[in-house]
Design a protein around this motif. Structure first.
Motif, PDB file in Angstrom:
ATOM      1  N   GLY A   1      97.823  45.014  51.917  1.00  0.00           N
ATOM      2  CA  GLY A   1      99.111  45.173  52.586  1.00  0.00           C
ATOM      3  C   GLY A   1      99.014  45.105  54.091  1.00  0.00           C
ATOM      4  N   GLY A   2      97.819  44.843  54.628  1.00  0.00           N
ATOM      5  CA  GLY A   2      97.671  44.729  56.076  1.00  0.00           C
ATOM      6  C   GLY A   2      97.475  46.063  56.758  1.00  0.00           C
ATOM      7  N   GLY A   3      97.442  46.032  58.078  1.00  0.00           N
ATOM      8  CA  GLY A   3      97.085  47.201  58.858  1.00  0.00           C
ATOM      9  C   GLY A   3      98.055  48.338  58.836  1.00  0.00           C
ATOM     10  N   THR A   4      99.300  48.117  58.431  1.00  0.00           N
ATOM     11  CA  THR A   4     100.283  49.203  58.446  1.00  0.00           C
ATOM     12  C   THR A   4     100.656  49.683  57.057  1.00  0.00           C
ATOM     13  N   SER A   5      99.942  49.240  56.039  1.00  0.00           N
ATOM     14  CA  SER A   5     100.217  49.759  54.708  1.00  0.00           C
ATOM     15  C   SER A   5      99.864  51.233  54.600  1.00  0.00           C
ATOM     16  N   PRO A   6      98.727  51.676  55.132  1.00  0.00           N
ATOM     17  CA  PRO A   6      98.544  53.123  55.255  1.00  0.00           C
ATOM     18  C   PRO A   6      99.516  53.648  56.320  1.00  0.00           C
ATOM     19  N   LEU A   7     100.273  54.657  55.991  1.00  0.00           N
ATOM     20  CA  LEU A   7     101.349  55.109  56.871  1.00  0.00           C
ATOM     21  C   LEU A   7     100.837  55.748  58.153  1.00  0.00           C
ATOM     22  N   ILE A   8      99.559  56.152  58.176  1.00  0.00           N
ATOM     23  CA  ILE A   8      98.998  56.749  59.376  1.00  0.00           C
ATOM     24  C   ILE A   8      98.849  55.714  60.485  1.00  0.00           C
ATOM     25  N   CYS A   9      98.802  54.421  60.141  1.00  0.00           N
ATOM     26  CA  CYS A   9      98.571  53.355  61.116  1.00  0.00           C
ATOM     27  C   CYS A   9      99.865  52.970  61.815  1.00  0.00           C
ATOM     28  N   SER A  10      99.773  52.788  63.117  1.00  0.00           N
ATOM     29  CA  SER A  10     100.940  52.357  63.881  1.00  0.00           C
ATOM     30  C   SER A  10     101.078  50.849  63.900  1.00  0.00           C
ATOM     31  N   THR A  11      99.963  50.139  63.814  1.00  0.00           N
ATOM     32  CA  THR A  11      99.960  48.695  63.951  1.00  0.00           C
ATOM     33  C   THR A  11      98.731  48.134  63.263  1.00  0.00           C
ATOM     34  N   GLY A  12      98.692  46.823  63.068  1.00  0.00           N
ATOM     35  CA  GLY A  12      97.518  46.204  62.496  1.00  0.00           C
ATOM     36  C   GLY A  12      96.311  46.359  63.406  1.00  0.00           C
ATOM     37  N   GLY A  13      95.123  46.497  62.805  1.00  0.00           N
ATOM     38  CA  GLY A  13      93.946  46.767  63.614  1.00  0.00           C
ATOM     39  C   GLY A  13      92.798  45.828  63.347  1.00  0.00           C
ATOM     40  N   TRP A  14      91.767  45.933  64.229  1.00  0.00           N
ATOM     41  CA  TRP A  14      90.600  45.071  64.137  1.00  0.00           C
ATOM     42  C   TRP A  14      89.345  45.853  63.754  1.00  0.00           C
ATOM     43  N   GLY A  15      89.478  47.151  63.538  1.00  0.00           N
ATOM     44  CA  GLY A  15      88.400  47.914  62.940  1.00  0.00           C
ATOM     45  C   GLY A  15      87.268  48.320  63.851  1.00  0.00           C
ATOM     46  N   GLY A  16      87.456  48.301  65.175  1.00  0.00           N
ATOM     47  CA  GLY A  16      86.396  48.734  66.085  1.00  0.00           C
ATOM     48  C   GLY A  16      86.277  50.244  66.133  1.00  0.00           C
TER      49      GLY A  16
END
Length: 573
Positions: free
Chosen positions: A313-328
């Protein structure tokens, strides 16, 4: 601090001039120096410009990263640069792998930022220092001295024998400092001299008292500098009034998470932080790096959020995430397991990283969009709309998911974009002050050290509250408390344990998978990992060289334009 918009467009443009001699910057002003540096209003205006410079130089972005945030934390042993693979975001990941030299861009970038910030403080000290005849002018000079001391302290933690610029540079060339200790001792002296002209914070609810230099911040900088100078007696004398002050307090454990998000801006634990207030008009709108969102850590959110490409579902499927991320900025698995064993189900641990179970199934700590239809644990365990879908393995990630410095939805300043983190950048907080003070007390006042270490442990809600304390307890506690807060690299160098710490982690890279997706949906969601050695497979040798890699080299472009500065220690050859 709310007035700092007047010069931010200029400052944003100056940030990207990495090859310029940053100690010889022409002053930009609307009136001559002979007419400007006269009145209380002039002093306040100059001070406003200085704070704007520090926020722009230290707190702003380099497009997708920040030299201060990434440089300091990616150089630690308990952080993986992570990302997609060993080539992803190479500009700053090489700090994590000791694959850099004096020409490496992040090394010169941070150096330039530090000394441009020092220049802005020196302007105030030069023009008002000898003639300050009112409380306002004296306070402006005192604030500038402390900020200048903080910047020199930082420079001496990152580089070995960097220049000590204690006056406004005109024609002379800067030279290497006499020693690290000489810089730290000077920082202590500067802060102590400034104390009498600085105000105290006006109580625990004084938010603005966390956004400007106060006596509390002066004591923090003096104490931390004294610690690095090896002067424990000075640490104790200068910091005791701070740790006992009624103007600060540890936030309760249930609010530990807030310290790293907008809810904690200016709270009772903050001693000093850069106050981000986005002004998109000041730098030409919101489009990309040209917008005013440089001061809000634009795109650093993408770097530090989880790897969206690997998440269903991409970076914002977990509700804790504000935006898509690159995992650093991934947390080292060995450290995470050590902290989990020590802290257990503590407030601090859950605000630092989530376990596999919490990541998949705890709606309060993480949450998924599909929770709306998956109402039972059994539903969630076999939910096809969550999880890590990369069956090869998500690079530099293990069976936990860090959350401490992720940008949560409330942190987003939507006026500048959903990846603009508007959380203030904390420079000093009481939790670190307690641990600095406790370390200085270990040998001479062990009961005092125990008192403040226990305060930290009890606030954390840790499963471990030490009955006795020693240096190892202090070292562990500081790592648990201050992960990804820019302390670890400097501490393990100061403690003389850097090589043994780095040797344990170099090219021992975890690859994370989710058993649901690797089993084709026959097993419940669960994070697992295996250790691989991708650098050896690519014929790349990672090595920490003792006597060299404890510090970054002085930037090559600075040495090329100044024959009075030279490389030292292992970088000299």
């Amino acid at each position: 601090m709310k007035k700092i918009f007047l010069s931010i467009a200029l400052l944003s443009n100056m940030m990207f001039t990495a090859c310029e001699d940053m100690l010889d910057v022409e002053q930009k002003a609307t009136s001559s120096t002979a007419n400007f540096y006269k009145t209380d209003a002039d002093a306040e205006s100059a001070l406003t410009a200085m704070y704007a410079t520090y926020i722009g130089e230290i707190g702003a972005t380099e497009g997708i990263w920040n030299a201060y945030i990434m440089g300091l934390n990616y150089s630690a042993d308990d952080v993986f640069a992570a990302g997609g693979n060993i080539d992803d975001h190479a500009d700053f990941r090489r700090l994590n792998e000791f694959r850099y030299d004096p020409s490496y861009a992040p090394i010169s970038t941070l150096y330039n930022h530090i000394y441009k910030a020092i220049y802005s403080a020196n302007l105030i000290i030069h023009y008002f220092g000898e003639t300050a005849d009112t409380p306002v002018k004296k306070q402006a000079v005192a604030e500038a001295k402390v900020m200048r001391a903080w910047a020199h302290m930082l420079a001496a933690q990152v580089y070995y024998q960097p220049p000590l610029i204690d006056h406004l540079i005109t024609d002379e060339k800067p030279v290497n400092a006499e020693s690290q200790k000489a810089i730290f001792d000077w920082c202590v002296k500067e802060c102590e001299e400034a104390l009498s002209d600085l105000p105290e914070r006006k109580g625990k609810n004084d938010q603005e008292g966390a956004w400007v230099v106060t006596q509390g911040f002066a004591r923090f900088v003096a104490g931390k500098s004294a610690l690095f100078a090896g002067d424990n007696a000075k640490v104790i004398s200068v910091m005791k009034p701070l740790v006992e002050s009624q103007n600060y307090d540890l936030v309760p454990g249930e609010r530990f998470r807030d310290l790293f998000h907008v809810e904690g801006d200016g709270c009772e634990e903050k001693i000093f932080e850069f106050n981000y207030v986005t002004n998109t008009a000041a730098a030409g709108g919101t489009e990309g790096w040209r917008g005013g969102n440089n001061r809000g850590r634009w795109m650093v959110a993408n770097v530090l959020n989880w790897r969206g490409d690997d998440i269903k579902g991409g970076g914002t499927s977990p509700l804790i995430c504000s935006t898509g991320g690159w995992g650093g900025g991934s947390i080292n698995h060995e450290f995470a397991h050590k902290m989990l064993a020590n802290d257990g189900d503590s407030y601090r641990r859950k605000a630092t990283f989530l376990t596999s179970d919490e990541f998949f199934y705890d709606e309060k700590l993480c949450g998924w969009k599909s929770d709306a239809t998956c109402t039972t644990r059994a539903d969630k365990e076999f939910d096809e709309n969550r999880g890590i879908t990369n069956t090869y393995g998500s690079f530099s990630r293990s069976d936990v998911m860090e959350v401490k410095m992720m940008m949560h939805p409330n942190d987003a300043d939507l006026s500048a974009g959903d990846n603009c983190n508007n959380t203030n950048l904390c420079i000093a907080r009481l939790g670190e002050a307690y641990l600095i003070y406790a370390e200085a007390c270990l040998s001479s006042q062990p009961d005092e050290a125990k008192k403040y270490i226990n305060k930290i442990q009890q606030r954390a809600g840790s499963a471990t509250v030490s009955a006795t304390v020693d240096l190892e307890v202090l070292q562990n506690e500081k790592q648990y408390e201050l992960w990804f807060e820019g302390c670890r690299w400097f501490d393990i160098v100061r403690w003389g344990i850097a090589k043994q710490c780095y040797d344990k982690v170099l090219d021992n890279v975890p690859y994370q998978t989710d058993e649901y997706w690797t089993s084709g949906g026959s097993k419940p969601h669960k994070l697992v990992y295996d250790i691989r050695h991708p650098y050896a497979e690519a014929n790349i040798t990672l090595k920490f060289v003792e006597g060299k890699n404890e510090y970054w080299p002085l930037p090559q472009n600075i040495i090329e334009i100044n024959d009075q500065i030279h490389q030292v220690r292992g970088w000299a050859n």
